[in-house]
Motif scaffolding. Structure first.
Motif, PDB file in Angstrom:
ATOM      1  N   PRO A 271       4.172  -6.566  -2.982  1.00  0.00           N
ATOM      2  CA  PRO A 271       2.972  -6.137  -2.265  1.00  0.00           C
ATOM      3  C   PRO A 271       3.218  -4.774  -1.614  1.00  0.00           C
ATOM      4  O   PRO A 271       4.339  -4.449  -1.232  1.00  0.00           O
TER       5      PRO A 271
ATOM      6  N   ASP B 118      -3.160  -3.328  -4.230  1.00  0.00           N
ATOM      7  CA  ASP B 118      -2.389  -3.980  -3.162  1.00  0.00           C
ATOM      8  C   ASP B 118      -1.009  -4.466  -3.592  1.00  0.00           C
ATOM      9  O   ASP B 118      -0.232  -4.939  -2.770  1.00  0.00           O
ATOM     10  N   GLU B 119      -0.698  -4.354  -4.891  1.00  0.00           N
ATOM     11  CA  GLU B 119       0.640  -4.699  -5.366  1.00  0.00           C
ATOM     12  C   GLU B 119       0.961  -3.901  -6.624  1.00  0.00           C
ATOM     13  O   GLU B 119       0.059  -3.470  -7.359  1.00  0.00           O
TER      14      GLU B 119
END
Length: 149
Positions: A145, A124-125
């Motif tokens: 992100p 997610d990042e």
């Protein structure tokens, strides 16, 4: 800002020590102090070892990502310059690398885009790291992100 001021003080102290120390028989003086690895202060640009990633924009398209990366490297010359960046996951996996073929001495900071970077759905990042043609990866990074795709 405080970090930059501390680095300026370290360099100033090193310069004072060099000026005050006696030269050895070979004609060189040693201080034991090392310069900072990088700095955004223009007076210290000759000691900056790495480019700094100062902005990143991410877009999702068709299951891949595009990264618009802004890099600052005030030391850029044809002999030594920021020659790329990479997209790194939290576990250290490199998902993409962008190579720059020439310096950007007259364009600081500069922005370039890398498209088609495939990142697994469970990430997610990512962190963007800059690379110097002489010293490799280092400098200020940015963790961003990933937008939903």
């Amino acid at each position: 800002m405080v970090e930059v001021m501390l680095r300026v003080l370290v360099v100033a102290a090193a310069l004072v020590l060099v000026g005050c120390s006696s030269e050895s028989e070979s004609g060189s003086a040693e201080t034991g102090a090392s310069p900072p690895e990088h700095s955004t202060d223009d007076s210290l640009q000759d000691v900056q070892r790495y480019p700094d990633v100062i902005d990143v924009r991410v877009e999702s398209s068709g299951g891949t990502y595009s990264f618009e990366v802004t890099v600052s490297s005030p030391y850029d010359t044809p002999e030594r310059y920021a020659d790329g960046w990479r997209v790194v996951g939290p576990d250290g996996t490199v998902y993409g690398e962008h190579t720059l073929a020439h310096d950007h001495a007259n364009e600081q900071p500069f922005t370039r885009t890398q498209s088609g970077v495939d990142v697994p759905d469970d990430v997610d990042e990512v962190t963007i790291e800059g690379r110097d043609s002489e010293y490799g990866y280092g400098g200020s990074t940015m963790t961003v992100p990933l937008p939903d795709g």
